[in-house]
Design an enzyme around this catalytic site. Structure first.
Site, PDB file in Angstrom:
ATOM      1  CG  HIS A 191      35.861  55.506  20.814  1.00 57.54           C
ATOM      2  ND1 HIS A 191      36.205  53.912  21.597  1.00 57.54           N
ATOM      3  CD2 HIS A 191      34.614  54.834  19.523  1.00 57.54           C
ATOM      4  CE1 HIS A 191      35.488  53.078  20.923  1.00 57.54           C
ATOM      5  NE2 HIS A 191      34.814  53.359  20.140  1.00 57.54           N
ATOM      6  CG  ASP A 196      37.089  45.339  25.753  1.00 54.88           C
ATOM      7  OD1 ASP A 196      36.120  46.417  24.327  1.00 54.88           O
ATOM      8  OD2 ASP A 196      36.980  44.068  25.432  1.00 54.88           O
ATOM      9  CG  LEU A 209      55.270  56.431  29.965  1.00 60.32           C
ATOM     10  CD1 LEU A 209      55.745  55.152  30.683  1.00 60.32           C
ATOM     11  CD2 LEU A 209      53.956  56.402  29.924  1.00 60.32           C
TER      12      LEU A 209
HETATM   13  C1  FPP Z   1      38.028  49.451  22.663  1.00 63.83           C
HETATM   14  O1  FPP Z   1      36.549  49.831  23.203  1.00 63.83           O
HETATM   15  C2  FPP Z   1      38.352  49.912  22.750  1.00 63.83           C
HETATM   16  C3  FPP Z   1      38.655  50.526  20.798  1.00 63.83           C
HETATM   17  C4  FPP Z   1      38.643  50.075  20.213  1.00 63.83           C
HETATM   18  C5  FPP Z   1      39.405  52.137  21.133  1.00 63.83           C
HETATM   19  C6  FPP Z   1      40.515  52.633  22.131  1.00 63.83           C
HETATM   20  C7  FPP Z   1      40.609  53.602  21.635  1.00 63.83           C
HETATM   21  C8  FPP Z   1      41.051  54.772  22.783  1.00 63.83           C
HETATM   22  C9  FPP Z   1      40.870  54.525  23.840  1.00 63.83           C
HETATM   23  C10 FPP Z   1      41.083  56.013  21.916  1.00 63.83           C
HETATM   24  C11 FPP Z   1      41.767  56.547  21.204  1.00 63.83           C
HETATM   25  C12 FPP Z   1      43.669  56.383  21.101  1.00 63.83           C
HETATM   26  C13 FPP Z   1      44.312  57.395  20.810  1.00 63.83           C
HETATM   27  C14 FPP Z   1      45.143  56.741  20.952  1.00 63.83           C
HETATM   28  C15 FPP Z   1      43.919  57.916  20.000  1.00 63.83           C
HETATM   29  P1  FPP Z   1      35.273  48.720  22.438  1.00 63.83           P
HETATM   30  O2  FPP Z   1      34.559  50.371  21.910  1.00 63.83           O
HETATM   31  O3  FPP Z   1      35.655  47.846  22.074  1.00 63.83           O
HETATM   32  O4  FPP Z   1      34.130  48.993  23.817  1.00 63.83           O
HETATM   33  P2  FPP Z   1      32.999  48.308  23.766  1.00 63.83           P
HETATM   34  O5  FPP Z   1      33.587  46.774  23.601  1.00 63.83           O
HETATM   35  O6  FPP Z   1      32.011  48.402  25.540  1.00 63.83           O
HETATM   36  O7  FPP Z   1      32.203  48.115  22.486  1.00 63.83           O
END
Ligand code: FPP
Length: 238
Positions: free
Chosen positions: A33, A16, A127
């Site tokens: 991201h 997150d 892994l």
């Molecule tokens: C949460 O941050 C993250 C996500 C909704 C997406 C997680 C994705 C990645 C780490 C990258 C993609 C992964 C792969 C496998 C390609 P948020 O956007 O909710 O952040 P915020 O809470 O600060 O708004």
């Protein structure tokens, strides 16, 4: 050397805070991201080095479709790139990758790449990485309940035979041990529909850091926390 009593076999991660990380740098959410996706690679390497066998990450939830279309498109393209890179590097990475979640509504090229990557990495001995995509814990449980209902209707399963193993074997994570440790970054203390069945007995570790800032030493700190919990309560459990 791996000490299986203190090194978690399976670590689940809610990655997150990508958006907040980007905002703090006056950058678009997509920038966060991308940094998050790069960080995942580093943490997987670290987890493998530390003797963790399974890592499961929440990459895209069933709720994430509600985000602005441009962000969803960016995340899907990031995923496309991640899958392509991973297929190319499958031999070198030696990481077995499996996708959990309902992939049936993902674009066809993504589904094809997922199948290709799962096949290319199936014999890897390092892994085991599970990527949760269009994943929601309640959705997973509903799909499982439908499967069980069908089997009962067909007469191949009796209601009395429905036990925990019967459910676990029909979840997306069938065959994978439950996570010992769940890490969530960015300060929120919620499960957000991530692996509700599987995390029933797991230790939870929350970090204030946003996911792109959660580095190898932070992962090590999470494992130290887990070790402390095990040493304190391990005797009772054992
Ligand atoms: C949460 O941050 C993250 C996500 C909704 C997406 C997680 C994705 C990645 C780490 C990258 C993609 C992964 C792969 C496998 C390609 P948020 O956007 O909710 O952040 P915020 O809470 O600060 O708004």
């Amino acid at each position: 050397m791996k000490d299986s009593t203190v090194i978690p076999e399976h670590v689940a991660i809610i990655m997150d805070g990508n958006g907040r990380w980007a905002k703090e740098r006056n950058k678009p959410r997509s920038f966060g991201h991308k940094a998050g996706s790069d960080n995942l690679k580093k943490i997987c390497k670290k987890a493998d080095e530390m003797g963790v066998s399974y890592v499961t990450v929440y990459a895209f939830s069933t709720e994430n479709w509600k985000r602005p279309k441009a962000e969803v498109d960016f995340l899907m393209n990031l995923l496309r790139q991640y899958l392509k890179d991973s297929i190319k590097k499958a031999k070198k990475d030696n990481m077995r990758i499996r996708v959990i979640g309902d992939r049936s509504i993902l674009d066809e090229d993504i589904r094809t790449s997922i199948a290709e990557l799962e096949d290319a990495s199936k014999d890897a001995t390092g892994l085991k990485l599970q990527i949760a995509l269009n994943y929601g814990g309640r959705d997973e449980l509903l799909r499982c309940m439908r499967l069980i209902a069908e089997e009962v209707t067909e007469g191949t399963l009796s209601p009395e035979a429905i036990d925990e193993a019967c459910v676990a074997n029909r979840l997306d994570t069938a065959g994978i041990p439950d996570p010992d440790l769940m890490i969530r970054t960015s300060g929120e203390m919620r499960l957000s529909n991530f692996l509700p069945w599987q995390l029933a007995y797991s230790e939870f570790y929350f970090s204030e850091k946003h996911w792109p800032d959660f580095k190898e030493e932070d992962f090590e700190a999470a494992l130290k926390f887990y070790e402390g919990r095990k040493r304190r309560f391990g005797g009772v459990e054992a």
